[in-house]
Design a protein around this motif. Structure first.
Motif, PDB file in Angstrom:
ATOM      1  N   VAL A 166      42.954  45.241  35.628  1.00 39.24           N
ATOM      2  CA  VAL A 166      42.609  43.907  35.127  1.00 39.24           C
ATOM      3  C   VAL A 166      41.161  43.847  34.658  1.00 39.24           C
ATOM      4  O   VAL A 166      40.807  43.013  33.819  1.00 39.24           O
ATOM      5  CB  VAL A 166      42.872  42.807  36.190  1.00 39.24           C
ATOM      6  N   ILE A 180      46.846  40.045  32.135  1.00 36.24           N
ATOM      7  CA  ILE A 180      46.366  39.943  33.518  1.00 36.24           C
ATOM      8  C   ILE A 180      47.399  39.209  34.373  1.00 36.24           C
ATOM      9  O   ILE A 180      47.740  39.648  35.476  1.00 36.24           O
ATOM     10  CB  ILE A 180      45.000  39.223  33.568  1.00 36.24           C
ATOM     11  N   THR A 244      45.177  33.602  38.238  1.00 33.69           N
ATOM     12  CA  THR A 244      45.613  34.221  36.985  1.00 33.69           C
ATOM     13  C   THR A 244      46.767  33.451  36.346  1.00 33.69           C
ATOM     14  O   THR A 244      46.820  33.317  35.117  1.00 33.69           O
ATOM     15  CB  THR A 244      46.037  35.683  37.231  1.00 33.69           C
TER      16      THR A 244
END
Length: 360
Positions: A166, A180, A244
């Motif tokens: 990531v 991500i 995320t």
């Protein structure tokens, strides 16, 4: 006096002829959707390759050109109805795949595709004793030919690997934010590629404790019972599933997407969910193949082992690996990731860890 004459005598009218029973279009549609679309797509390719091989062997006069499972299944039925020995034909086909060096898993899927098409068009089950005997011999040959001849297992994405992956993605672009979220959610859910790509935006619900996710169906979930997962806040914001997911949903909302597929295609201009020119659904949903490519591409960019097999399955295997290393109960790991109780696949992952950590 015949039974028809008796009926005519009782009613005073001749009995009407029975009309043929025809399945309605809606029934056909439901029967078709029993098979997941990703499986249907893979089986279609397997059937096309098998029938092309049959054409090369002069077992078929004409190989169907339409890339459709039902059309190819009908061609298979015509081949078998023509008097060909299906058992011998399929056995020889497995031999040809083995000679071409195809992976045993690829041959297994080809057999499954042929058997599924046979079930769709014929009453009797397809005999597979011969094909499977050839496949067992091929596996044995591979096992005795050294490490290079054995099937490569997906490399597990550990927490360390996930953080490295990531960190190389660009959070200022829609594609980077999506990738991500894909990596982190795929890991946290121990999701199969098909489960990850099937998620819709409405399957994610934020709660005070984190993120509630509904996984509607799965590869081994024949009754579509589904499963749910509650993902807590993470220690590291870079790999926190709640952070995320929120970042990606905000990006989707900025592009006026509040319903529909969670993970969508993004073109080089940053446009989301356009109709594909090749394989893929019209709603812009990402495919399982795309997930595998994103994992492999990001692993390479992060400088991870170039000789390891990084794939879409690496996220699922990585979850099992890391959860077991931290002392999680095997049953809880299975329930969290949707493995069946006593799953031999899951036990295989655990054995690999035990060989290193609990070495007598």
């Amino acid at each position: 006096m015949t039974s028809s004459q008796k009926d005519a005598d009782i009613t005073g009218n001749a009995p009407a002829s029975r009309q043929p029973v025809i399945l309605r279009a809606g029934t056909h549609d439901r029967l078709r959707r029993v098979m997941p679309e990703s499986t249907r797509c893979a089986y279609t390719g397997d059937l096309r390759r098998f029938l092309t091989w049959c054409g090369d062997q002069q077992l078929l006069d004409v190989v169907p050109t339409l890339d459709d499972f039902d059309t190819l299944a009908a061609a298979l039925h015509a081949l078998l109805a023509d008097g060909s020995d299906s058992h011998m034909v399929v056995t020889d086909y497995v031999r040809s795949l083995a000679n071409a060096g195809r992976a045993p898993a690829t041959i297994e899927r080809a057999l499954a595709a042929i058997a599924a098409a046979h079930r769709a068009t014929a009453a009797a089950a397809l005999p597979t004793d011969g094909p499977r005997a050839v496949l067992r011999a091929y596996r044995r040959d591979q096992a005795t030919s050294g490490p290079g001849g054995r099937a490569r297992k997906a490399a597990p994405v550990t927490v360390t690997a996930l953080r490295a992956m990531v960190s190389v993605l660009d959070r200022s672009t829609p594609a980077g934010v999506r990738d991500i979220a894909l990596l982190v959610l795929g890991f946290a859910l121990a999701a199969r590629r098909s489960e990850l790509t099937a998620l819709d935006i409405t399957d994610l619900v934020f709660t005070p404790n984190g993120l509630h996710v509904t996984v509607g169906t799965a590869k081994t979930d024949r009754h579509s019972a589904g499963r749910t997962a509650d993902l807590p806040w993470g220690i590291d914001p870079r790999t926190c599933p709640v952070h995320t997911a929120h970042a990606w949903l905000t990006t989707l909302a900025d592009h006026r997407r509040t319903t529909g597929p969670l993970l969508v295609r993004i073109d080089r201009h940053g446009r989301l969910g356009l109709v594909p020119t090749g394989r893929g659904s019209a709603d812009g949903r990402l495919t399982g193949q795309a997930v595998a490519l994103i994992v492999a591409r990001t692993a390479a960019a992060a400088g991870l082992d170039p000789h390891a097999a990084w794939s879409g399955h690496s996220l699922r295997r990585g979850f099992a690996t890391e959860a077991y290393r931290t002392g999680a109960d095997l049953l809880r790991i299975a329930r969290a990731g949707g493995w069946k109780d006593g799953s031999t696949t899951l036990h295989g992952y655990i054995k690999d860890i035990d060989r290193r950590q609990i070495n007598p």
